[in-house]
Motif scaffolding. Structure first.
Motif, PDB file in Angstrom:
ATOM      1  N   UNK B 351      99.549  35.851 -43.393  1.00 35.79           N
ATOM      2  CA  UNK B 351      99.711  35.642 -44.802  1.00 35.79           C
ATOM      3  C   UNK B 351     101.373  35.334 -44.952  1.00 35.79           C
ATOM      4  N   UNK B 352     102.375  36.362 -44.106  1.00 27.94           N
ATOM      5  CA  UNK B 352     103.558  36.115 -44.132  1.00 27.94           C
ATOM      6  C   UNK B 352     104.180  34.954 -43.328  1.00 27.94           C
ATOM      7  N   UNK B 353     103.693  34.712 -42.220  1.00 29.35           N
ATOM      8  CA  UNK B 353     104.271  33.730 -41.341  1.00 29.35           C
ATOM      9  C   UNK B 353     103.307  32.438 -41.238  1.00 29.35           C
ATOM     10  N   UNK B 354     102.526  32.205 -42.144  1.00 29.34           N
ATOM     11  CA  UNK B 354     101.692  31.039 -42.291  1.00 29.34           C
ATOM     12  C   UNK B 354     102.238  29.896 -41.710  1.00 29.34           C
ATOM     13  N   UNK B 355     103.302  29.447 -41.968  1.00 26.42           N
ATOM     14  CA  UNK B 355     104.165  28.292 -41.770  1.00 26.42           C
ATOM     15  C   UNK B 355     104.265  28.266 -39.857  1.00 26.42           C
ATOM     16  N   UNK B 356     104.477  29.318 -39.615  1.00 29.90           N
ATOM     17  CA  UNK B 356     105.077  29.209 -38.035  1.00 29.90           C
ATOM     18  C   UNK B 356     104.034  28.545 -37.167  1.00 29.90           C
ATOM     19  N   UNK B 357     102.731  28.760 -37.315  1.00 30.88           N
ATOM     20  CA  UNK B 357     101.718  27.890 -36.338  1.00 30.88           C
ATOM     21  C   UNK B 357     101.949  26.384 -36.395  1.00 30.88           C
ATOM     22  N   UNK B 358     102.446  25.907 -37.515  1.00 23.84           N
ATOM     23  CA  UNK B 358     102.802  24.655 -37.940  1.00 23.84           C
ATOM     24  C   UNK B 358     104.172  24.160 -37.061  1.00 23.84           C
ATOM     25  N   UNK B 359     104.963  25.127 -36.591  1.00 21.86           N
ATOM     26  CA  UNK B 359     106.462  24.830 -36.482  1.00 21.86           C
ATOM     27  C   UNK B 359     106.271  24.530 -34.704  1.00 21.86           C
ATOM     28  N   UNK B 360     105.513  23.311 -34.476  1.00 18.50           N
ATOM     29  CA  UNK B 360     105.134  22.935 -33.314  1.00 18.50           C
ATOM     30  C   UNK B 360     104.365  21.647 -33.274  1.00 18.50           C
ATOM     31  N   UNK B 361     105.010  20.777 -32.349  1.00 22.16           N
ATOM     32  CA  UNK B 361     104.285  19.581 -31.927  1.00 22.16           C
ATOM     33  C   UNK B 361     103.350  19.242 -31.140  1.00 22.16           C
TER      34      UNK B 361
END
Ligand code: SF4
Lengths: 188, 459
Positions: B351-361
């Motif tokens: 919930x804190x780092x929900x964005x990070x898995x999307x920081x990837x191509x």
């Protein structure tokens, strides 16, 4: 020949490595101490082949440099005079094992063995016997079995950093210059 | 925990505009990846080594607790004091207690991401212990009051000119020093700290179960100082750093040194087994080891277990197109880059780092270079589905794609929309997609289905 492999590796990581005979040692030492204008030399006294230590100590003193060595305490242990050690310009240590695979010098700790002499001064000279070259790190570690010293230090080239723009620069905290003189011939 | 709520989308948008940082990151990342490629090319059996690393790590992560216990027992037998910390807060408390019990007021510290995870400096400083970072990169960012932006090259985001400016400002050095002069200034400044410090703090690159040894790599020599000069040594080590035997170490070292900086071995390798022994003139009187769990046992039991195999070499960061475009700070996490985008949410919460898995191509370069074959892209993809309950529109799309009549209607509507341009009602719904790309050109002529129909009739 593993000695050749060592020479190539060690040169590759920036060690000034030379093969020389015991009879050349005086001349080379005098030149080095003179070049560095070394006022004091850190010199652990334990673990050396006797003729090698005698030559080194005599020659360094002949050059007018003081030697700083771990002192023997009443209880049999050793201790450094740290301020004196801190001002040594050159550290000379005996290296009883060096590793061909990685170009590393090995320094196991022990009473009187003083690994700080290879760390604090800006120049470190390690002396070895040619026969003490080992093929690889794994084999050397296995020699200790379960009896590992408290500090086992491997030195592979000078102290360096790439932390500013990845540009390799030497002499960060440890010596900027590492010399390794490998004495050939049987003398011990 | 930091009070800032991490927001990768926002931070990365700002970061890409900071051309100075991006240029510095690219320059170093290029050099690091070039050195790694060369070192790997010069190692004929590198693939075999990688496989060995992965296989061995699978054994370890399958039974973390067994290895942790065996390490602890052997380290104690060698005279170390081993503390187990279940989370970051407990580790910080233990460190404060160790300092207080020994009247330690000053500490010199080697680079340790585990210590960053614990926020050890902040905790010790609050308890009255002055901590000096001694790794040059860490020293720089400590002076600048920043966080590391790379797990191996913490000051990767700063140029020489910026470091020179910082040194002038904080240390009073002459302006615009060269790299050599900056290094010499740091040597002088830090040498005194080393000689005076009560406590040396390090992490540990490996912890060896069968001997209780901590293995530390450094190129600068600061780790040797910190493990030799002060009277107290504290090593903060994640339980994932444990390897079974001394005989494993040269192999993991070979993987790590090549991947981290293109070396066969680092300038210095210190194997520390217990404190100073009787008669020795150097080494700490006490060696404390804090074994940190902080979610690792939990991760080992879940579907992302192999992230614990990570050697923290940093190769996946330097090779990642996203990391190279935004730098490490945009991740707002202790661990940035691909490994961080997996590890940070697993440690601190999705919930804190929900964005990070999307920081990837999902380009896959990280998995290609990883020395222990951590399946980073798979993990990042799976974490996305853990985060995102599929939105209603996607569910509808899935239903439509499964129902031929609906699919046909949908395609007709889509063609009409593309011909007219994405506007009106659909525009806000597709904004996320169209904000940084053009919608596809509408297909000229008939649709595939119509063409197929005429073709089969013609036969
Ligand atoms: S995940 Fe692999 S490549 Fe990335 S830091 Fe860890 S070991 Fe290195």
């Amino acid at each position: 020949m593993i000695l050749n492999q060592y020479l190539a590796k060690a040169q590759g990581v920036g060690v000034h490595v030379e093969l020389l005979s015991l009879s050349d040692l005086n001349r080379r030492l005098a030149a080095l101490v003179g070049e560095l204008k070394a006022k004091s030399v850190a010199l652990p006294l334990i673990g050396w082949p006797e003729p090698l230590l005698r030559t080194v100590k005599t020659e360094v003193e002949k050059c007018g440099s003081a030697t700083v060595s771990p002192r023997r305490r009443m209880d049999g242990g050793y201790e450094w005079n740290r301020p004196a050690l801190g001002s040594a310009n050159l550290g000379i240590t005996f290296c009883g094992a060096f590793i061909a695979e990685t170009g590393s010098l090995a320094f196991p700790s022990g009473p009187g063995l003083g690994t700080l002499a290879s760390l604090l001064p800006e120049t470190h000279l390690a002396l070895s016997c040619a026969k003490d070259c080992r093929p690889d790190l794994g084999g050397y570690l296995a020699e200790f079995g379960a009896d590992i010293p408290s500090r086992l230090t491997f030195v592979t080239g000078p102290s360096r950093t790439g932390d500013i723009e990845a540009s390799m620069t030497t002499c960060v905290h440890g010596p900027g210059r590492v010399l390794h003189w490998i004495i050939t011939g049987d003398f011990s | 925990m930091s009070p800032i709520v991490p927001n990768f989308r926002k931070a990365s948008r700002e970061a890409v505009r900071n051309s100075q940082v991006i240029a510095a990151v690219r320059k170093t990342a290029n050099l690091l990846s070039g050195m790694m490629a060369l070192a790997v090319a010069n190692t004929p059996d590198f693939e075999a080594l990688r496989n060995y690393g992965r296989t061995r790590k699978l054994e370890i992560s399958g039974d973390l607790e067994k290895y942790a216990q065996s390490f602890a027992a052997n380290a104690q037998a060698a005279g170390a004091v081993v503390h187990r910390a279940k989370d970051a807060a407990e580790a910080a408390r233990l460190a404060i207690k160790i300092a207080a019990d020994n009247g330690a007021k000053t500490a010199v510290k080697g680079k340790s991401m585990t210590a960053e995870e614990v926020e050890l400096n902040e905790a010790l400083e609050a308890a009255g212990v002055t901590v000096t970072e001694t790794d040059l990169g860490e020293f720089i960012i400590q002076l600048a009051n920043e966080k590391p932006s790379h797990i191996m090259a913490p000051a990767i985001h700063r140029s020489r000119a910026q470091v020179a400016e910082l040194f002038t400002d904080r240390l009073g050095t002459p302006p615009d020093l060269s790299v050599e002069a900056l290094v010499a200034a740091a040597r002088k400044e830090l040498r005194e700290k080393f000689l005076a410090a009560d406590m040396g703090i390090t992490g540990g690159n490996f912890a060896i179960a069968d001997t209780g040894a901590i293995v530390l790599l450094s190129n600068e020599g600061n780790i040797r100082m910190a493990t030799t000069l002060p009277r107290i040594q504290l090593a903060v080590v994640g339980i994932d750093k444990i390897i079974p035997e001394m005989a494993d170490m040269p192999k993991f070292l070979a993987l790590l040194a090549r991947s981290a900086a293109g070396q066969t071995i680092s300038s210095y390798l210190s194997i520390v087994t217990g404190p100073r022994r009787a008669g020795e003139e150097e080494g700490p009187e006490q060696l404390h080891i804090i074994l940190l769990d902080n979610g690792r046992s939990r991760i080992a039991k879940g579907p992302y277990r192999e992230i614990l195999h990570c050697l923290h070499c940093g190769a996946c960061l330097s090779h990642c197109p996203v990391y190279r475009a935004v730098g490490g700070h945009a991740y707002q996490a202790v661990y940035p880059g691909p490994m961080g985008s997996v590890l940070s949410p697993l440690i601190s919460g999705l919930e804190i780092y929900a964005d990070l898995p999307n920081a990837c191509t999902l380009c896959g370069r990280c998995a290609e270079v990883c020395p222990v074959c951590v399946p980073l892209p798979d993990y990042l993809r799976d974490l996305r589905s853990d985060v995102n309950k599929p939105p209603l529109m996607m569910k509808m799309a899935a239903f439509g794609a499964h129902t031929p009549s609906l699919y046909r209607l949908g395609m007709i509507a889509m063609r009409q929309m593309l011909k007219k341009g994405v506007k009106g009602l659909m525009a806000p719904a597709l904004k996320e997609w169209t904000v940084c790309r053009e919608p596809p050109e509408p297909q000229a002529g008939e649709s595939f289905r119509d063409w197929w129909k005429t073709r089969s009739h013609g036969q």
